[in-house]
Design a protein around this motif. Structure first.
Motif, PDB file in Angstrom:
ATOM      1  N   PHE A 115       3.625  13.298  21.313  1.00 53.52           N
ATOM      2  CA  PHE A 115       2.594  13.281  20.269  1.00 53.52           C
ATOM      3  C   PHE A 115       2.886  14.281  19.156  1.00 53.52           C
ATOM      4  CE2 PHE A 115       1.228  15.763  23.955  1.00 53.52           C
ATOM      5  CZ  PHE A 115       1.069  17.032  23.400  1.00 53.52           C
ATOM      6  N   THR A 116       4.053  14.925  19.184  1.00 55.81           N
ATOM      7  CA  THR A 116       4.377  15.948  18.177  1.00 55.81           C
ATOM      8  C   THR A 116       5.344  15.444  17.112  1.00 55.81           C
ATOM      9  OG1 THR A 116       6.190  16.799  19.553  1.00 55.81           O
ATOM     10  CG2 THR A 116       4.011  17.798  19.844  1.00 55.81           C
ATOM     11  N   LYS A 117       5.841  14.215  17.253  1.00 56.18           N
ATOM     12  CA  LYS A 117       6.805  13.679  16.302  1.00 56.18           C
ATOM     13  C   LYS A 117       6.114  12.726  15.326  1.00 56.18           C
ATOM     14  CE  LYS A 117      10.304  13.822  19.966  1.00 56.18           C
ATOM     15  NZ  LYS A 117      11.256  13.022  20.778  1.00 56.18           N
ATOM     16  N   VAL A 118       6.891  12.174  14.407  1.00 58.15           N
ATOM     17  CA  VAL A 118       6.360  11.150  13.503  1.00 58.15           C
ATOM     18  C   VAL A 118       6.296   9.808  14.212  1.00 58.15           C
ATOM     19  CG1 VAL A 118       6.748   9.886  11.346  1.00 58.15           C
ATOM     20  CG2 VAL A 118       7.193  12.352  11.453  1.00 58.15           C
ATOM     21  N   ASP A 119       7.291   9.530  15.051  1.00 60.80           N
ATOM     22  CA  ASP A 119       7.336   8.293  15.835  1.00 60.80           C
ATOM     23  C   ASP A 119       7.248   8.649  17.314  1.00 60.80           C
ATOM     24  OD1 ASP A 119       7.649   6.617  13.582  1.00 60.80           O
ATOM     25  OD2 ASP A 119       9.789   7.040  13.533  1.00 60.80           O
ATOM     26  N   ASN A 120       6.070   8.460  17.882  1.00 64.67           N
ATOM     27  CA  ASN A 120       5.820   8.869  19.263  1.00 64.67           C
ATOM     28  C   ASN A 120       5.735   7.671  20.198  1.00 64.67           C
ATOM     29  OD1 ASN A 120       5.342  11.887  18.957  1.00 64.67           O
ATOM     30  ND2 ASN A 120       3.886  11.080  17.461  1.00 64.67           N
ATOM     31  N   TYR A 121       6.131   7.913  21.450  1.00 68.58           N
ATOM     32  CA  TYR A 121       6.144   6.868  22.477  1.00 68.58           C
ATOM     33  C   TYR A 121       5.565   7.416  23.781  1.00 68.58           C
ATOM     34  CZ  TYR A 121       9.453   4.563  19.329  1.00 68.58           C
ATOM     35  OH  TYR A 121      10.055   3.988  18.235  1.00 68.58           O
ATOM     36  N   LEU A 162       0.171   6.854  17.486  1.00 69.83           N
ATOM     37  CA  LEU A 162       0.699   7.980  16.706  1.00 69.83           C
ATOM     38  C   LEU A 162       2.171   7.724  16.415  1.00 69.83           C
ATOM     39  CD1 LEU A 162      -0.887  10.947  18.687  1.00 69.83           C
ATOM     40  CD2 LEU A 162      -1.875   9.635  16.800  1.00 69.83           C
ATOM     41  N   ASN A 163       2.438   6.658  15.670  1.00 70.29           N
ATOM     42  CA  ASN A 163       3.802   6.215  15.364  1.00 70.29           C
ATOM     43  C   ASN A 163       3.790   5.563  13.993  1.00 70.29           C
ATOM     44  OD1 ASN A 163       6.254   4.467  15.303  1.00 70.29           O
ATOM     45  ND2 ASN A 163       6.488   5.138  17.430  1.00 70.29           N
ATOM     46  N   SER A 164       4.775   5.878  13.160  1.00 67.09           N
ATOM     47  CA  SER A 164       4.808   5.332  11.800  1.00 67.09           C
ATOM     48  C   SER A 164       4.984   3.822  11.789  1.00 67.09           C
ATOM     49  CB  SER A 164       5.932   5.996  11.000  1.00 67.09           C
ATOM     50  OG  SER A 164       7.199   5.674  11.540  1.00 67.09           O
ATOM     51  N   ARG A 165       5.498   3.252  12.903  1.00 66.99           N
ATOM     52  CA  ARG A 165       5.696   1.806  12.987  1.00 66.99           C
ATOM     53  C   ARG A 165       4.439   1.071  13.441  1.00 66.99           C
ATOM     54  NH1 ARG A 165      10.118   1.094  17.221  1.00 66.99           N
ATOM     55  NH2 ARG A 165       9.550  -1.093  16.878  1.00 66.99           N
ATOM     56  N   SER A 166       3.456   1.790  13.910  1.00 69.41           N
ATOM     57  CA  SER A 166       2.262   1.164  14.478  1.00 69.41           C
ATOM     58  C   SER A 166       1.392   0.547  13.384  1.00 69.41           C
ATOM     59  CB  SER A 166       1.458   2.192  15.265  1.00 69.41           C
ATOM     60  OG  SER A 166       0.273   1.630  15.780  1.00 69.41           O
ATOM     61  N   ASP A 184      -0.632   8.860   9.622  1.00 66.75           N
ATOM     62  CA  ASP A 184       0.104   9.564   8.565  1.00 66.75           C
ATOM     63  C   ASP A 184       1.021  10.656   9.104  1.00 66.75           C
ATOM     64  OD1 ASP A 184      -1.648  11.552   9.305  1.00 66.75           O
ATOM     65  OD2 ASP A 184      -2.756  11.590   7.411  1.00 66.75           O
ATOM     66  N   GLY A 185       1.090  10.807  10.426  1.00 71.49           N
ATOM     67  CA  GLY A 185       2.017  11.763  11.023  1.00 71.49           C
ATOM     68  C   GLY A 185       1.532  13.194  11.037  1.00 71.49           C
ATOM     69  N   LYS A 186       0.258  13.428  10.762  1.00 69.26           N
ATOM     70  CA  LYS A 186      -0.248  14.806  10.668  1.00 69.26           C
ATOM     71  C   LYS A 186      -1.020  15.224  11.922  1.00 69.26           C
ATOM     72  CE  LYS A 186      -0.467  14.559   5.615  1.00 69.26           C
ATOM     73  NZ  LYS A 186      -1.342  14.601   4.413  1.00 69.26           N
ATOM     74  N   ASP A 187      -2.256  14.819  12.025  1.00 76.89           N
ATOM     75  CA  ASP A 187      -3.129  15.259  13.116  1.00 76.89           C
ATOM     76  C   ASP A 187      -3.120  14.213  14.239  1.00 76.89           C
ATOM     77  OD1 ASP A 187      -5.191  16.056  14.778  1.00 76.89           O
ATOM     78  OD2 ASP A 187      -6.560  16.546  13.157  1.00 76.89           O
ATOM     79  N   PRO A 188      -2.756  14.574  15.485  1.00 75.63           N
ATOM     80  CA  PRO A 188      -2.741  13.602  16.585  1.00 75.63           C
ATOM     81  C   PRO A 188      -4.126  13.124  17.000  1.00 75.63           C
ATOM     82  CG  PRO A 188      -2.309  15.796  17.424  1.00 75.63           C
ATOM     83  CD  PRO A 188      -2.299  15.908  15.927  1.00 75.63           C
TER      84      PRO A 188
END
Length: 275
Positions: A115-121, A162-166, A184-188
């Motif tokens: 949950f700390t990256k821009v693209d999370n899995y 929490l993924n830019s592709r979502s 937007d990749g900021k706050d989880p």
């Protein structure tokens, strides 16, 4: 430092052999599709095993919290059942507690969560052997989590919200105005709902739910509540910040959703588009 140099000199032949072996294995994997697929499959299995081992320890440390969530969910179900008319059989009552369409729910445990990256899995301890396939939705009792995108026999990977592709269809709970759920990749703890027309009546605290306009999530699954909103540059559409109901930094157990009518609907849509 001199000892390190002496060690390298004494073992130069063995070290050179290991380097050449690693290079040859790398080239074999890169240039042969079969070996590459076998290597990736084996790597995924090993990685999944490591995640599973570490998560077993983490799960043990959070048993009280998970049990509390289960008790809360069971309490909600008991309240639903107790408020149903006594003249209706329990079987019919439970049948009525369902989403539009036919969906099958399976349980799974999260063994890795980013949950700390821009693209999370996330990684789940269920895979093809449990009937899990890509494009299955993933939720908890609090709200949505993401969509399965890869599977092997034992494990599955989930594209987190929490993924830019979502991109997930969502709407206001009190109207039919809908948009696309992104991050937007900021706050989880906060995601964004875009492309909502300015005609939509918005208020802070309003609930956002899944819109049901895809074949992945049924309509009505909770997502979060409106934190704030603003119009875009054209003054035509809102961008809404949504406070998630789920704590995406602390996901233990999930439900995987299969739309059992997905192939039938897709075939119908394909036929309609061809006409």
């Amino acid at each position: 430092m001199q000892q390190i140099f002496n060690f390298l000199i004494r073992n130069k032949n063995s070290i050179l052999f290991l380097i050449l072996l690693a290079v040859s294995v790398f080239l074999t994997i890169q240039n042969h599709a079969f070996q590459k697929s076998r290597f990736i499959s084996s790597a995924n299995f090993v990685t999944g095993g490591v995640y599973s081992w570490s998560n077993n320890l983490n799960t043990y440390l959070h048993l009280d919290e998970y049990n509390e969530r289960l008790l809360e969910e069971n309490n909600k179900l008991r309240n639903i059942i107790s408020n149903i008319n006594d003249s209706i059989s329990v079987e019919k009552q439970l049948d009525s507690i369902s989403f539009e369409g036919d969906y099958l729910f399976r349980t799974a445990r999260v063994i890795n969560n980013n949950f700390t990256k821009v693209d999370n899995y996330l990684t789940l301890n269920r895979g093809e052997n449990s009937g899990i396939q890509p494009e299955y939705g993933v939720i908890t009792s609090q709200g949505i989590v993401g969509i399965v995108d890869r599977t092997n026999k034992e494990y599955s990977r989930v594209i987190s919200i929490l993924n830019s592709r979502s991109r997930i269809n969502a709407q206001l709970s009190n109207t039919n105005h809908f948009g696309s759920l992104i991050w937007d990749g900021k706050d989880p703890n906060v995601v964004q709902l875009t492309d909502v027309p300015r005609q939509a009546p918005l208020q802070k605290g309003d609930t956002i739910i899944t819109g049901g306009r895809s074949l992945i999530f049924p309509k009505g699954i909770p997502i979060g509540s409106i934190e704030d909103f603003s119009l875009d540059q054209t003054q035509s559409y809102y961008t809404i910040n949504i406070k998630l109901f789920n704590d995406m930094t602390n996901i233990g157990y999930v439900y995987i959703i299969e739309n059992v009518n997905k192939e039938v609907v897709e075939e119908l849509q394909k036929t309609t588009n061809e006409q």
